[in-house]
Design a protein around this motif. Structure first.
Motif, short mmCIF file in Angstrom:
data_model
loop_
_atom_site.label_atom_id
_atom_site.label_comp_id
_atom_site.label_asym_id
_atom_site.label_seq_id
_atom_site.Cartn_x
_atom_site.Cartn_y
_atom_site.Cartn_z
N ARG A 168 -0.85 21.71 12.15
CA ARG A 168 -1.18 21.34 12.48
C ARG A 168 -2.26 22.16 13.03
O ARG A 168 -3.63 21.24 14.02
CB ARG A 168 -1.31 19.83 13.40
CG ARG A 168 -0.98 18.87 12.88
CD ARG A 168 -0.46 18.14 13.78
NE ARG A 168 0.70 16.78 13.58
CZ ARG A 168 0.53 15.96 14.05
NH1 ARG A 168 0.34 15.62 14.67
NH2 ARG A 168 1.87 15.51 13.86
N GLU A 202 -0.32 20.00 21.82
CA GLU A 202 -2.08 19.88 22.33
C GLU A 202 -2.22 21.24 22.85
O GLU A 202 -1.66 21.96 23.14
CB GLU A 202 -2.48 18.97 22.53
CG GLU A 202 -2.24 17.44 22.18
CD GLU A 202 -3.28 16.75 23.03
OE1 GLU A 202 -4.46 16.61 23.11
OE2 GLU A 202 -2.71 15.80 22.56
N ASP A 231 -3.30 24.12 15.32
CA ASP A 231 -3.86 24.99 16.21
C ASP A 231 -2.31 24.53 17.34
O ASP A 231 -2.46 24.61 18.85
CB ASP A 231 -4.58 24.80 17.33
CG ASP A 231 -5.19 23.05 17.34
OD1 ASP A 231 -4.83 22.37 17.32
OD2 ASP A 231 -6.41 23.18 17.16
N HIS A 232 -1.16 24.01 17.00
CA HIS A 232 -0.02 23.01 17.70
C HIS A 232 0.31 23.33 18.28
O HIS A 232 0.59 23.98 17.39
CB HIS A 232 -0.25 21.43 17.20
CG HIS A 232 -1.37 20.39 17.62
ND1 HIS A 232 -2.65 20.78 17.10
CD2 HIS A 232 -1.65 18.87 18.18
CE1 HIS A 232 -2.93 19.82 18.00
NE2 HIS A 232 -3.01 19.09 18.31
N CYS A 266 5.05 23.45 17.87
CA CYS A 266 5.92 22.95 18.59
C CYS A 266 7.09 23.60 18.44
O CYS A 266 7.16 25.02 17.93
CB CYS A 266 6.26 22.92 16.55
SG CYS A 266 7.88 21.52 16.11
N LEU A 271 5.66 18.15 20.03
CA LEU A 271 4.41 19.05 19.23
C LEU A 271 3.65 18.94 21.04
O LEU A 271 2.90 18.39 21.13
CB LEU A 271 3.40 18.27 18.28
CG LEU A 271 2.61 19.03 17.24
CD1 LEU A 271 3.20 20.24 16.66
CD2 LEU A 271 1.85 18.16 17.19
#
Length: 111
Positions: A44, A84, A46-47, A49, A82
């Motif tokens: 996504r 942020e 810039d996230h 995992c 995930l």
């Protein structure tokens, strides 16, 4: 959609201290594997995992900026969270997540 190359560089600096790490493009982002098992990845854009033991996910998602990993409206992927960008601002926290992901990848049978 491109992923965060600065986050990629930060992860690379920390994860490549371990032998046998392989970086590969996956899911529109980049992932790092050990023994064929994904440890961490950038999704996504810039996230981060992170692979965890499935029994640790419920506790992990109680932390700020941490969520279950999966497609919206679908069942979450078991054993992944995930994080942020706001939860990855300092290198010590990023290093802790990378350590957790690599430890889990190394626990699994090699592929």
């Amino acid at each position: 959609m491109a992923y965060d190359e600065q986050l990629e560089a930060r992860v690379n600096d920390l994860i490549h201290a371990r032998p046998g790490v392989i970086e590969r493009k996956m899911f529109g982002g980049v992932g790092w594997t050990l023994n064929g098992n994904m440890a961490v990845g950038i999704m996504r854009t810039d996230h981060l995992c992170v692979r965890l033991p499935p029994e640790e996910v419920d506790e992990a998602i109680r932390a700020p900026f941490v969520h279950e990993f999966g497609r919206p409206g679908a069942k979450p992927m078991k054993g992944f969270v995930l994080i942020e960008p706001a939860g990855l601002e300092d290198d010590a926290t990023l290093a802790e997540w990378i350590e957790r992901g690599t430890a889990r990848a190394l626990e699994l049978p090699a592929k």
